[in-house]
Design a protein around this motif. Structure first.
Motif, PDB file in Angstrom:
ATOM      1  N   VAL A  73      13.245   9.674   4.958  1.00  0.00           N
ATOM      2  CA  VAL A  73      12.646  10.220   3.737  1.00  0.00           C
ATOM      3  C   VAL A  73      13.474   9.669   2.582  1.00  0.00           C
ATOM      4  CG1 VAL A  73      12.049  12.311   2.457  1.00  0.00           C
ATOM      5  CG2 VAL A  73      11.930  12.316   4.955  1.00  0.00           C
ATOM      6  N   ASN A  74      13.018   8.531   2.051  1.00  0.00           N
ATOM      7  CA  ASN A  74      13.744   7.841   0.988  1.00  0.00           C
ATOM      8  C   ASN A  74      12.803   7.671  -0.196  1.00  0.00           C
ATOM      9  OD1 ASN A  74      14.438   5.270  -0.542  1.00  0.00           O
ATOM     10  ND2 ASN A  74      16.294   5.573   0.675  1.00  0.00           N
ATOM     11  N   LEU A  75      13.192   8.207  -1.323  1.00  0.00           N
ATOM     12  CA  LEU A  75      12.330   8.228  -2.503  1.00  0.00           C
ATOM     13  C   LEU A  75      11.937   6.816  -2.948  1.00  0.00           C
ATOM     14  CD1 LEU A  75      10.884   9.916  -4.612  1.00  0.00           C
ATOM     15  CD2 LEU A  75      12.977   9.881  -5.972  1.00  0.00           C
ATOM     16  N   ILE A  76      12.893   5.908  -3.012  1.00  0.00           N
ATOM     17  CA  ILE A  76      12.592   4.534  -3.458  1.00  0.00           C
ATOM     18  C   ILE A  76      11.604   3.873  -2.506  1.00  0.00           C
ATOM     19  CG2 ILE A  76      13.560   2.237  -3.857  1.00  0.00           C
ATOM     20  CD1 ILE A  76      14.313   4.237  -6.032  1.00  0.00           C
ATOM     21  N   THR A  77      11.836   3.994  -1.209  1.00  0.00           N
ATOM     22  CA  THR A  77      10.944   3.404  -0.218  1.00  0.00           C
ATOM     23  C   THR A  77       9.538   3.988  -0.339  1.00  0.00           C
ATOM     24  OG1 THR A  77      12.814   3.098   1.282  1.00  0.00           O
ATOM     25  CG2 THR A  77      10.629   2.952   2.245  1.00  0.00           C
ATOM     26  N   CYS A  78       9.451   5.287  -0.534  1.00  0.00           N
ATOM     27  CA  CYS A  78       8.143   5.940  -0.668  1.00  0.00           C
ATOM     28  C   CYS A  78       7.403   5.451  -1.902  1.00  0.00           C
ATOM     29  CB  CYS A  78       8.315   7.454  -0.725  1.00  0.00           C
ATOM     30  SG  CYS A  78       8.769   8.191   0.852  1.00  0.00           S
ATOM     31  N   ILE A  79       8.099   5.386  -3.011  1.00  0.00           N
ATOM     32  CA  ILE A  79       7.457   4.960  -4.257  1.00  0.00           C
ATOM     33  C   ILE A  79       7.025   3.501  -4.173  1.00  0.00           C
ATOM     34  CG2 ILE A  79       7.847   4.541  -6.721  1.00  0.00           C
ATOM     35  CD1 ILE A  79       9.507   7.158  -6.713  1.00  0.00           C
ATOM     36  N   LYS A  80       7.865   2.653  -3.592  1.00  0.00           N
ATOM     37  CA  LYS A  80       7.498   1.240  -3.448  1.00  0.00           C
ATOM     38  C   LYS A  80       6.291   1.069  -2.525  1.00  0.00           C
ATOM     39  CE  LYS A  80      11.870  -0.949  -4.560  1.00  0.00           C
ATOM     40  NZ  LYS A  80      12.963  -1.814  -4.075  1.00  0.00           N
ATOM     41  N   ALA A  81       6.234   1.844  -1.460  1.00  0.00           N
ATOM     42  CA  ALA A  81       5.093   1.773  -0.544  1.00  0.00           C
ATOM     43  C   ALA A  81       3.816   2.214  -1.255  1.00  0.00           C
ATOM     44  CB  ALA A  81       5.344   2.631   0.693  1.00  0.00           C
ATOM     45  N   LEU A  82       3.905   3.283  -2.035  1.00  0.00           N
ATOM     46  CA  LEU A  82       2.738   3.750  -2.789  1.00  0.00           C
ATOM     47  C   LEU A  82       2.306   2.688  -3.798  1.00  0.00           C
ATOM     48  CD1 LEU A  82       0.758   6.072  -3.336  1.00  0.00           C
ATOM     49  CD2 LEU A  82       2.380   6.921  -5.039  1.00  0.00           C
ATOM     50  N   GLU A  83       3.274   2.038  -4.423  1.00  0.00           N
ATOM     51  CA  GLU A  83       2.957   0.976  -5.382  1.00  0.00           C
ATOM     52  C   GLU A  83       2.241  -0.185  -4.681  1.00  0.00           C
ATOM     53  OE1 GLU A  83       5.222  -1.514  -8.853  1.00  0.00           O
ATOM     54  OE2 GLU A  83       6.275  -1.295  -6.942  1.00  0.00           O
ATOM     55  N   GLU A  84       2.724  -0.581  -3.511  1.00  0.00           N
ATOM     56  CA  GLU A  84       2.069  -1.645  -2.738  1.00  0.00           C
ATOM     57  C   GLU A  84       0.611  -1.272  -2.455  1.00  0.00           C
ATOM     58  OE1 GLU A  84       4.043  -2.970   0.895  1.00  0.00           O
ATOM     59  OE2 GLU A  84       5.969  -2.450  -0.006  1.00  0.00           O
ATOM     60  N   PHE A  85       0.418  -0.034  -2.052  1.00  0.00           N
ATOM     61  CA  PHE A  85      -0.924   0.455  -1.747  1.00  0.00           C
ATOM     62  C   PHE A  85      -1.806   0.394  -2.995  1.00  0.00           C
ATOM     63  CE2 PHE A  85      -3.792   4.217  -1.346  1.00  0.00           C
ATOM     64  CZ  PHE A  85      -4.621   3.688  -0.364  1.00  0.00           C
ATOM     65  N   GLN A  86      -1.297   0.886  -4.106  1.00  0.00           N
ATOM     66  CA  GLN A  86      -2.060   0.899  -5.354  1.00  0.00           C
ATOM     67  C   GLN A  86      -2.419  -0.514  -5.793  1.00  0.00           C
ATOM     68  OE1 GLN A  86      -3.277   4.061  -5.702  1.00  0.00           O
ATOM     69  NE2 GLN A  86      -3.011   3.694  -7.857  1.00  0.00           N
ATOM     70  N   ILE A  87      -1.489  -1.438  -5.684  1.00  0.00           N
ATOM     71  CA  ILE A  87      -1.748  -2.824  -6.086  1.00  0.00           C
ATOM     72  C   ILE A  87      -2.889  -3.408  -5.260  1.00  0.00           C
ATOM     73  CG2 ILE A  87      -0.785  -5.172  -6.006  1.00  0.00           C
ATOM     74  CD1 ILE A  87       1.915  -3.878  -6.899  1.00  0.00           C
ATOM     75  N   GLN A  88      -2.850  -3.174  -3.961  1.00  0.00           N
ATOM     76  CA  GLN A  88      -3.897  -3.709  -3.096  1.00  0.00           C
ATOM     77  C   GLN A  88      -5.258  -3.078  -3.384  1.00  0.00           C
ATOM     78  OE1 GLN A  88      -2.744  -4.578   1.054  1.00  0.00           O
ATOM     79  NE2 GLN A  88      -0.673  -3.987   0.425  1.00  0.00           N
ATOM     80  N   MET A  89      -5.266  -1.797  -3.678  1.00  0.00           N
ATOM     81  CA  MET A  89      -6.534  -1.145  -4.021  1.00  0.00           C
ATOM     82  C   MET A  89      -7.033  -1.636  -5.382  1.00  0.00           C
ATOM     83  SD  MET A  89      -7.034   0.395  -1.269  1.00  0.00           S
ATOM     84  CE  MET A  89      -8.389   1.519  -1.414  1.00  0.00           C
ATOM     85  N   ASN A  90      -6.137  -1.810  -6.333  1.00  0.00           N
ATOM     86  CA  ASN A  90      -6.524  -2.302  -7.652  1.00  0.00           C
ATOM     87  C   ASN A  90      -7.037  -3.739  -7.594  1.00  0.00           C
ATOM     88  OD1 ASN A  90      -5.988   0.102  -8.966  1.00  0.00           O
ATOM     89  ND2 ASN A  90      -3.902  -0.470  -9.490  1.00  0.00           N
ATOM     90  N   ASP A  91      -6.475  -4.547  -6.683  1.00  0.00           N
ATOM     91  CA  ASP A  91      -6.976  -5.913  -6.515  1.00  0.00           C
ATOM     92  C   ASP A  91      -8.441  -5.901  -6.104  1.00  0.00           C
ATOM     93  OD1 ASP A  91      -4.538  -6.982  -7.242  1.00  0.00           O
ATOM     94  OD2 ASP A  91      -3.920  -7.465  -5.182  1.00  0.00           O
ATOM     95  N   GLN A  92      -8.815  -4.956  -5.250  1.00  0.00           N
ATOM     96  CA  GLN A  92     -10.222  -4.838  -4.859  1.00  0.00           C
ATOM     97  C   GLN A  92     -11.083  -4.457  -6.061  1.00  0.00           C
ATOM     98  OE1 GLN A  92     -11.329  -2.650  -1.320  1.00  0.00           O
ATOM     99  NE2 GLN A  92      -9.317  -3.024  -0.429  1.00  0.00           N
ATOM    100  N   LYS A  93     -10.568  -3.589  -6.892  1.00  0.00           N
ATOM    101  CA  LYS A  93     -11.322  -3.170  -8.081  1.00  0.00           C
ATOM    102  C   LYS A  93     -11.535  -4.353  -9.024  1.00  0.00           C
ATOM    103  CE  LYS A  93      -9.779   1.611  -7.938  1.00  0.00           C
ATOM    104  NZ  LYS A  93      -9.000   2.664  -8.613  1.00  0.00           N
TER     105      LYS A  93
END
Length: 114
Positions: A73-93
């Motif tokens: 449970v690492n805050l930086i790792t969690c936030i970076k993973a969420l950012e990766e997810f958001q970037i990939q979803m935004n690319d589809q948009k």
């Protein structure tokens, strides 16, 4: 789709079921600062990471958080993973915006021709 070095199934944001899950998952993050403002450091890290784990479990199925993060449970790792997810979803948009723009006439160009 790759998140935190872990290969997950690709998601299509324009599939209605995926879009509903995505909207639901992102809504859990709304007001995050309010949810953690009265918590101490450890509690806020746990709360934020738990919400992010829930996003991945909602989108990819129960247990996905363990695939992506293991038992950490690492805050930086969690936030970076969420950012990766958001970037990939935004690319589809962005892809769909290109398609719409291709078929949407430019009003300024039409007006200048008159």
């Amino acid at each position: 789709m790759k998140i935190n070095g872990v290969e997950l199934q690709d998601l299509d944001i324009y599939d209605i079921e995926v879009a509903e899950k995505y909207e639901q998952a992102m809504n859990t993050l709304t007001g995050l600062d309010e949810k953690v403002k009265n918590l101490n450091g450890v509690e806020s890290i746990r709360a934020i990471c738990t919400l992010i784990f829930d996003v991945f479990n909602t989108m990819f199925g129960e247990g996905t958080d363990k695939k992506i993060f293991g038992n950490k449970v690492n805050l930086i790792t969690c936030i970076k993973a969420l950012e990766e997810f958001q970037i990939q979803m935004n690319d589809q948009k962005k892809e769909i915006e290109k398609l719409f723009n291709k078929y949407s006439p430019n009003r300024a160009a039409r007006r200048s021709k008159k």
